[in-house]
Structures are given as structure tokens and as C-alpha cells.
Design an enzyme around this catalytic site. Structure first.
Site, PDB file in Angstrom:
ATOM      1  N   SER A 290       0.837  -1.208   0.000  1.00 25.06           N
ATOM      2  CA  SER A 290       0.000   0.000   0.000  1.00 25.06           C
ATOM      3  C   SER A 290       0.865   1.247   0.000  1.00 25.06           C
ATOM      4  O   SER A 290       1.578   1.540   0.959  1.00 25.06           O
ATOM      5  CB  SER A 290      -0.907   0.016   1.229  1.00 25.06           C
ATOM      6  OG  SER A 290      -1.508   1.290   1.326  1.00 25.06           O
TER       7      SER A 290
ATOM      8  N   HIS B  23      -1.181  -1.277  -4.279  1.00 23.89           N
ATOM      9  CA  HIS B  23      -2.450  -0.896  -3.653  1.00 23.89           C
ATOM     10  C   HIS B  23      -2.492   0.611  -3.443  1.00 23.89           C
ATOM     11  O   HIS B  23      -1.600   1.195  -2.829  1.00 23.89           O
ATOM     12  CB  HIS B  23      -2.552  -1.634  -2.313  1.00 23.89           C
ATOM     13  CG  HIS B  23      -3.846  -1.474  -1.585  1.00 23.89           C
ATOM     14  ND1 HIS B  23      -4.944  -2.266  -1.824  1.00 23.89           N
ATOM     15  CD2 HIS B  23      -4.227  -0.616  -0.590  1.00 23.89           C
ATOM     16  CE1 HIS B  23      -5.943  -1.918  -1.005  1.00 23.89           C
ATOM     17  NE2 HIS B  23      -5.528  -0.906  -0.254  1.00 23.89           N
TER      18      HIS B  23
ATOM     19  N   ASP C 162      -4.822   3.769  -1.980  1.00 27.32           N
ATOM     20  CA  ASP C 162      -5.928   4.079  -1.075  1.00 27.32           C
ATOM     21  C   ASP C 162      -6.472   5.466  -1.351  1.00 27.32           C
ATOM     22  O   ASP C 162      -5.770   6.459  -1.159  1.00 27.32           O
ATOM     23  CB  ASP C 162      -5.424   4.012   0.377  1.00 27.32           C
ATOM     24  CG  ASP C 162      -5.145   2.594   0.800  1.00 27.32           C
ATOM     25  OD1 ASP C 162      -6.087   1.793   0.840  1.00 27.32           O
ATOM     26  OD2 ASP C 162      -3.963   2.280   1.066  1.00 27.32           O
TER      27      ASP C 162
ATOM     28  N   MET D  29      -9.145   8.284  -0.326  1.00 26.66           N
ATOM     29  CA  MET D  29     -10.005   8.699   0.798  1.00 26.66           C
ATOM     30  C   MET D  29     -10.524  10.107   0.545  1.00 26.66           C
ATOM     31  O   MET D  29      -9.772  10.975   0.087  1.00 26.66           O
ATOM     32  CB  MET D  29      -9.192   8.699   2.090  1.00 26.66           C
ATOM     33  CG  MET D  29      -8.473   7.405   2.376  1.00 26.66           C
ATOM     34  SD  MET D  29      -7.496   7.558   3.877  1.00 26.66           S
ATOM     35  CE  MET D  29      -6.676   5.966   3.901  1.00 26.66           C
TER      36      MET D  29
ATOM     37  N   HIS E 283      -8.355   1.005  -3.991  1.00 27.58           N
ATOM     38  CA  HIS E 283      -9.301   0.833  -2.875  1.00 27.58           C
ATOM     39  C   HIS E 283      -9.972   2.176  -2.611  1.00 27.58           C
ATOM     40  O   HIS E 283      -9.351   3.099  -2.086  1.00 27.58           O
ATOM     41  CB  HIS E 283      -8.501   0.335  -1.655  1.00 27.58           C
ATOM     42  CG  HIS E 283      -9.274   0.243  -0.384  1.00 27.58           C
ATOM     43  ND1 HIS E 283      -8.667   0.122   0.842  1.00 27.58           N
ATOM     44  CD2 HIS E 283     -10.608   0.252  -0.131  1.00 27.58           C
ATOM     45  CE1 HIS E 283      -9.583   0.051   1.793  1.00 27.58           C
ATOM     46  NE2 HIS E 283     -10.774   0.149   1.236  1.00 27.58           N
TER      47      HIS E 283
ATOM     48  N   MET F 286     -12.238   4.567  -0.664  1.00 24.25           N
ATOM     49  CA  MET F 286     -12.919   4.856   0.604  1.00 24.25           C
ATOM     50  C   MET F 286     -13.616   6.193   0.422  1.00 24.25           C
ATOM     51  O   MET F 286     -13.239   7.202   1.018  1.00 24.25           O
ATOM     52  CB  MET F 286     -11.893   4.892   1.745  1.00 24.25           C
ATOM     53  CG  MET F 286     -11.404   3.513   2.149  1.00 24.25           C
ATOM     54  SD  MET F 286      -9.820   3.552   3.000  1.00 24.25           S
ATOM     55  CE  MET F 286      -8.728   3.514   1.588  1.00 24.25           C
TER      56      MET F 286
ATOM     57  N   MET G 294     -11.602  -5.549   5.494  1.00 22.35           N
ATOM     58  CA  MET G 294     -10.800  -4.602   6.276  1.00 22.35           C
ATOM     59  C   MET G 294     -10.493  -5.234   7.631  1.00 22.35           C
ATOM     60  O   MET G 294     -11.395  -5.710   8.324  1.00 22.35           O
ATOM     61  CB  MET G 294     -11.561  -3.283   6.489  1.00 22.35           C
ATOM     62  CG  MET G 294     -11.713  -2.422   5.254  1.00 22.35           C
ATOM     63  SD  MET G 294     -10.163  -2.066   4.376  1.00 22.35           S
ATOM     64  CE  MET G 294      -9.201  -1.228   5.650  1.00 22.35           C
TER      65      MET G 294
ATOM     66  N   GLY H 122      -9.096   4.334   6.883  1.00 22.84           N
ATOM     67  CA  GLY H 122      -8.830   5.766   7.022  1.00 22.84           C
ATOM     68  C   GLY H 122      -7.383   6.097   7.321  1.00 22.84           C
ATOM     69  O   GLY H 122      -6.922   7.193   6.984  1.00 22.84           O
TER      70      GLY H 122
ATOM     71  N   GLY I  41      -3.173   4.409   7.830  1.00 26.90           N
ATOM     72  CA  GLY I  41      -2.214   3.319   7.873  1.00 26.90           C
ATOM     73  C   GLY I  41      -1.674   3.183   9.290  1.00 26.90           C
ATOM     74  O   GLY I  41      -1.936   4.033  10.156  1.00 26.90           O
ATOM     75  N   GLY I  42      -0.948   2.119   9.522  1.00 23.64           N
ATOM     76  CA  GLY I  42      -0.237   1.960  10.781  1.00 23.64           C
ATOM     77  C   GLY I  42      -1.103   1.593  11.976  1.00 23.64           C
ATOM     78  O   GLY I  42      -0.671   1.752  13.122  1.00 23.64           O
TER      79      GLY I  42
ATOM     80  N   ASP J  16      -6.621  -6.142   4.496  1.00 23.94           N
ATOM     81  CA  ASP J  16      -5.979  -4.827   4.487  1.00 23.94           C
ATOM     82  C   ASP J  16      -6.055  -4.195   5.869  1.00 23.94           C
ATOM     83  O   ASP J  16      -7.151  -3.966   6.384  1.00 23.94           O
ATOM     84  CB  ASP J  16      -6.734  -3.960   3.451  1.00 23.94           C
ATOM     85  CG  ASP J  16      -6.134  -2.575   3.267  1.00 23.94           C
ATOM     86  OD1 ASP J  16      -5.044  -2.308   3.799  1.00 23.94           O
ATOM     87  OD2 ASP J  16      -6.788  -1.768   2.563  1.00 23.94           O
ATOM     88  N   GLY J  17      -4.885  -3.899   6.425  1.00 25.92           N
ATOM     89  CA  GLY J  17      -4.826  -3.188   7.696  1.00 25.92           C
ATOM     90  C   GLY J  17      -4.092  -3.961   8.769  1.00 25.92           C
ATOM     91  O   GLY J  17      -4.546  -5.018   9.195  1.00 25.92           O
ATOM     92  N   GLY J  18      -2.934  -3.449   9.167  1.00 25.36           N
ATOM     93  CA  GLY J  18      -2.191  -4.075  10.253  1.00 25.36           C
ATOM     94  C   GLY J  18      -1.580  -5.411   9.910  1.00 25.36           C
ATOM     95  O   GLY J  18      -1.302  -6.221  10.801  1.00 25.36           O
TER      96      GLY J  18
ATOM     97  N   GLY K 293       1.127  -1.873   4.205  1.00 29.70           N
ATOM     98  CA  GLY K 293       1.638  -0.512   4.069  1.00 29.70           C
ATOM     99  C   GLY K 293       2.902  -0.314   4.879  1.00 29.70           C
ATOM    100  O   GLY K 293       4.016  -0.433   4.368  1.00 29.70           O
TER     101      GLY K 293
HETATM  102  C1  DX5 Z   1      -6.349   1.874   5.498  1.00 26.61           C
HETATM  103  C2  DX5 Z   1      -5.905   1.501   4.123  1.00 26.61           C
HETATM  104  C3  DX5 Z   1      -4.768   0.578   4.094  1.00 26.61           C
HETATM  105  C4  DX5 Z   1      -3.496   1.100   4.713  1.00 26.61           C
HETATM  106  C5  DX5 Z   1      -2.855  -0.098   5.352  1.00 26.61           C
HETATM  107  O1  DX5 Z   1      -7.565   2.556   5.431  1.00 26.61           O
HETATM  108  O2  DX5 Z   1      -6.978   0.902   3.412  1.00 26.61           O
HETATM  109  O3  DX5 Z   1      -4.509   0.113   2.767  1.00 26.61           O
HETATM  110  O4  DX5 Z   1      -2.613   1.689   3.818  1.00 26.61           O
HETATM  111  O5  DX5 Z   1      -1.763   0.330   6.072  1.00 26.61           O
HETATM  112  P1  DX5 Z   1      -1.012  -0.618   7.102  1.00 26.61           P
HETATM  113  O6  DX5 Z   1      -0.582  -1.837   6.367  1.00 26.61           O
HETATM  114  O7  DX5 Z   1       0.118   0.225   7.562  1.00 26.61           O
HETATM  115  O8  DX5 Z   1      -2.003  -0.944   8.211  1.00 26.61           O
HETATM  116 ZN    ZN Z   2      -6.469  -0.055   1.455  1.00 28.22          ZN
END
Ligand code: DX5
Ligand code: ZN
Length: 217
Positions: free
Chosen positions: A8, A33, A35, A37, A66, A68, A137, A142, A144-145, A175-177, A197
């Protein structure tokens, strides 16, 4: 099929975007990927068409976009023109989801539908025949991290059974964490595509981390 990895770009160094994309190009990553938003569907705003188009012009990886955003129907064609290979919309953002995914496919893209952590997978039962991918998800979208929500593992197994019982050709992406510890567990539970990400872009050797995420379980 061995699983895919989709780094990401949200976690990349935006002042060195070209070299970050080059790193992904030279890595074993399968997709890239992106994102998107809008500050409405999620509290945060990321980037839009000029950035996607710039990335499209230098990447060799298919763009896994993706969305959002609210009312994604307004922009499907523009995301196609900007270079999206797979376009994923949120179940929670679409009033006429069948129309939306049908239009995404008509435009020549693969259609994905994503679920927030609070939405049960059974909501997708009737749309599965019309889509190419489900994105689960594993954090609230919304940012990363964030920390992986452990309950997501059960949803993967449930969705895997729904897909396999009917013989649908639908990928499961998470996706996420996602990190090097939970990645093998997720693949084992039935995931086809790992998004990562910070695990990738905050590493001292991001290409090596992508390679480790690709390792068979
Ligand atoms: C969050 C995004 C993710 C984000 C993931 O809303 O959809 O794609 O970049 O980031 P990490 O892998 O750092 O959780
Ligand atoms: Zn994403």
C-alpha cells in the site's frame, strides 16, 4: 495459486514517490495498492487522480485501487482512465451495489467489494457471483499503521467457505495491520491477497519484506 502481495503506497515516502514505485517494480510484489479517501466516508483525505496517473506512468504492477469514498459511481470511469486494474468499493458506501460492480466490469476492470470490520460477511452472499474480489478490512479504514483486529480471522474462514461451497472465482484480500507475524496465519485461513503498508515501507529493506510476505505457508 500461491497468494499475492499488494504493497500500500499510503505508507510510502511521498517526497520520493518515483523511487518508492521503482522499488515495488523491482520487487516480487504482484500489485500496487492505492488508497483513495475523501474525508467523508473516512475521516482522512489521501490523494487523487494526478497522483494515480503519475504512478500509472511509472509502475509495471497492476493498480489495486481501494476507494474509501461516498458515491463511488460518480468516478468509476475516471479511475479506469487513471489506470485502475481492480477497483474496490465499500459495501457501506453503495446503495445499488449490483449496479456499481456491473459497471466496474463493463468498464473493463475487476470489481472488488470491501467490508468494514463491523459488517458481517453474510452481507455479500448475493453479490459474490458478480465480483472478482472481496476486501476484508482488518482495521477501521482511514489510516495506515493501525493494529490488526484479531476477530477478522473468523470472517476469513466464513467467507472462504461461502466462496468455495458455490465454486465462485473470487479472491479474498485483507488490508490493515498486516505484518510478518500475522501474514502466514491469514494465508492459512484462506486469504489470497495481502495488503501491507507500514510493514513494507517502514522497513529498512522493503523489497526483502515483500519477498518474505510472499513466502509460501
Ligand atoms: C487503510 C488503508 C490501508 C493502509 C494499510 O484505510 O486501506 O490500505 O494503507 O496500512 P497498514 O498496512 O500500515 O495498516
Ligand atoms: Zn487499502
Amino acid at each position: 495459486m500461491s497468494h499475492l502481495v499488494s504493497p500500500s503506497l499510503l505508507a510510502a515516502d511521498f517526497s520520493n514517490l518515483a523511487s518508492e514505485v521503482e522499488m515495488v517494480n523491482d520487487s516480487v510484489a504482484d500489485w500496487l495498492h492505492l488508497d483513495i479517501m475523501d474525508g467523508l466516508f473516512v475521516p482522512n483525505i489521501s490523494f487523487g487522480f494526478p497522483v494515480i496517473e503519475a504512478v500509472r506512468d511509472i509502475t509495471v504492477k497492476p493498480l489495486d485501487v481501494h476507494l474509501m469514498i461516498v458515491e463511488p459511481d460518480r468516478y468509476l470511469e475516471r479511475f479506469r482512465d487513471a489506470g485502475a486494474s481492480t477497483l474496490t468499493v465499500h459495501y457501506e458506501a453503495c446503495h445499488n451495489l449490483h449496479r456499481t460492480v456491473t459497471e466496474i466490469r463493463r468498464l473493463g476492470m475487476k470489481a472488488g467489494v470491501t467490508l468494514n470490520p463491523h459488517s458481517p460477511v453474510i452481507l455479500l452472499k448475493d453479490i459474490l457471483p458478480y465480483i472478482d474480489m472481496v476486501l476484508l478490512m482488518t482495521v477501521n479504514p482511514g489510516y495506515g499503521g493501525q493494529t490488526f483486529i484479531p476477530g477478522s480471522i473468523n470472517k476469513i474462514g466464513e467467507l472462504r467457505s461461502m466462496i468455495d461451497e458455490e465454486g465462485y472465482d473470487v479472491l479474498i484480500e485483507v488490508d490493515g495491520g498486516i505484518d510478518l507475524q500475522n501474514a502466514p496465519v491469514l494465508v492459512h485461513a484462506g486469504v489470497d491477497v495481502l495488503v501491507a503498508g507500514n510493514t513494507v515501507f517502514s522497513a529498512s529493506n522493503p523489497a526483502e519484506v515483500i519477498r518474505m510476505l510472499k513466502e509460501p505457508v
